[in-house]
Scaffold this active site. Structure first.
Site, PDB file in Angstrom:
ATOM      1  N   HIS A  60       0.835  -1.204   0.000  1.00  0.00           N
ATOM      2  CA  HIS A  60       0.000   0.000   0.000  1.00  0.00           C
ATOM      3  C   HIS A  60       0.873   1.257   0.000  1.00  0.00           C
ATOM      4  O   HIS A  60       1.581   1.531   0.976  1.00  0.00           O
ATOM      5  CB  HIS A  60      -0.887  -0.041   1.246  1.00  0.00           C
ATOM      6  N   ARG A  61       0.860   1.959  -1.133  1.00  0.00           N
ATOM      7  CA  ARG A  61       1.761   3.095  -1.351  1.00  0.00           C
ATOM      8  C   ARG A  61       3.226   2.649  -1.246  1.00  0.00           C
ATOM      9  O   ARG A  61       4.092   3.400  -0.802  1.00  0.00           O
ATOM     10  CB  ARG A  61       1.471   4.240  -0.377  1.00  0.00           C
ATOM     11  N   GLU A 104       0.637  -0.733  -4.764  1.00  0.00           N
ATOM     12  CA  GLU A 104      -0.506   0.165  -4.930  1.00  0.00           C
ATOM     13  C   GLU A 104       0.027   1.580  -4.880  1.00  0.00           C
ATOM     14  O   GLU A 104       0.917   1.890  -4.070  1.00  0.00           O
ATOM     15  CB  GLU A 104      -1.526  -0.061  -3.812  1.00  0.00           C
ATOM     16  N   ASP A 160      -1.053   6.012  -5.876  1.00  0.00           N
ATOM     17  CA  ASP A 160      -2.100   7.006  -6.109  1.00  0.00           C
ATOM     18  C   ASP A 160      -1.627   8.019  -7.134  1.00  0.00           C
ATOM     19  O   ASP A 160      -0.452   8.415  -7.120  1.00  0.00           O
ATOM     20  CB  ASP A 160      -2.425   7.749  -4.809  1.00  0.00           C
ATOM     21  N   HIS A 203      -0.581  10.751  -2.712  1.00  0.00           N
ATOM     22  CA  HIS A 203      -1.894  10.419  -2.153  1.00  0.00           C
ATOM     23  C   HIS A 203      -2.752  11.646  -1.859  1.00  0.00           C
ATOM     24  O   HIS A 203      -3.885  11.752  -2.310  1.00  0.00           O
ATOM     25  CB  HIS A 203      -1.731   9.596  -0.872  1.00  0.00           C
ATOM     26  N   GLU A 252      -4.546   3.840  -8.154  1.00  0.00           N
ATOM     27  CA  GLU A 252      -5.761   4.493  -7.654  1.00  0.00           C
ATOM     28  C   GLU A 252      -5.873   5.883  -8.255  1.00  0.00           C
ATOM     29  O   GLU A 252      -4.975   6.719  -8.099  1.00  0.00           O
ATOM     30  CB  GLU A 252      -5.760   4.589  -6.130  1.00  0.00           C
ATOM     31  N   LYS A 275      -7.064   9.313  -7.942  1.00  0.00           N
ATOM     32  CA  LYS A 275      -7.477  10.172  -6.833  1.00  0.00           C
ATOM     33  C   LYS A 275      -8.300  11.341  -7.364  1.00  0.00           C
ATOM     34  O   LYS A 275      -7.869  12.493  -7.338  1.00  0.00           O
ATOM     35  CB  LYS A 275      -6.241  10.675  -6.092  1.00  0.00           C
ATOM     36  N   ASP A 328       0.613  -1.867   4.537  1.00  0.00           N
ATOM     37  CA  ASP A 328       1.794  -1.009   4.632  1.00  0.00           C
ATOM     38  C   ASP A 328       3.051  -1.820   4.940  1.00  0.00           C
ATOM     39  O   ASP A 328       4.160  -1.300   4.839  1.00  0.00           O
ATOM     40  CB  ASP A 328       1.612   0.027   5.748  1.00  0.00           C
TER      41      ASP A 328
END
Length: 247
Positions: free
Chosen positions: A7-8, A34, A36, A49, A109, A111, A231
């Protein structure tokens, strides 16, 4: 086997949404990353993000109001520069160029639920097709109209619904977009064993976020989640491999 998405990037230990975090995630054995994306004032696709630069960088103001040259000159490790050095906010093309030569999944993702970012979908899809990695991409968004547009523009690229809400019969909702993935927040009424089973029966990929605790990782793996966003990919990879061995 449940796929582990960083995640990120490996953001539990490294500056989020940076090349450093992405590289460390893949080194840890994650199945995917992942990230953003938003658009700068001059229309560049940057990986970040927050709508504002303030939290994660040494710059300030909205991404949409800031030219890429200004963002590029900032440090993306914010107040941790002494620990991680002068890491930068990458462009989407930087990440895809690096990923082109590898073999992991990338969840992008969009945003665009706070600011619409007209033309974002077309720009992102152009980048994906430029690097020829359509089959390794998942597009997700809280803006489900944007996902529907992506379906019309590039039906061959996977799409997934992000949600903080409880959706009635989510498998039907996802199909209506159409999409094939459901990405709800963990520890909400949107995540129950019954919902997971219904999604699996409807061939909808269930991938919750953000799964950081060992007990939750084990729960999601045992429940048959197609993937989880965490994370701490190194922890999740270790647990996933141990669970697989026990089976």
């Amino acid at each position: 086997m449940t796929k582990i998405f960083a995640h990120r990037g490996a953001s539990g230990h490294f500056p989020e949404n940076t090349m450093l975090a992405f590289e460390k995630a893949i080194e840890a054995g994650a199945d995917g990353i992942e990230l953003d994306v938003q658009l700068t004032k001059d229309g560049r696709i940057v990986v970040i993000h927050d709508e504002k630069l303030n939290r994660t960088t040494t710059a300030a103001g909205f991404v949409k109001d800031t030219a890429y040259d200004v963002i590029r000159s900032a440090t993306a490790s914010a107040n941790r520069k002494e620990e991680y050095g002068d890491v930068k906010v990458p462009l989407l093309s930087d990440v895809l160029s690096w990923a082109e030569k590898a073999d992991f999944l990338i969840n992008i993702e969009l945003k665009n639920s706070v600011f619409r970012y007209e033309g974002m979908e077309e720009k992102v899809l152009e980048q994906i097709k430029r690097f020829g990695i359509e089959e390794r991409i998942i597009l997700s968004s809280f803006n489900h109209e944007s996902l529907a547009l992506c379906s019309r523009l590039a039906p061959e690229i996977e799409r997934a619904v992000l949600t903080l809400d409880v959706l009635y019969k989510p498998e039907q909702y996802v199909n209506a977009i159409p999409a094939s993935g459901y990405h709800p927040k963990l520890h909400t009424p949107a995540v129950t064993d019954e919902i997971i089973e219904n999604l699996k029966a409807g061939h909808i990929a269930f991938r919750p976020f953000t799964v950081n605790h060992a007990d939750d990782m084990k729960w999601m793996i045992e429940a048959g989640a197609e993937g989880i966003f965490t994370d701490f990919p190194e922890k999740a990879v270790s647990i996933a491999h141990n669970e697989d061995t026990l089976c």
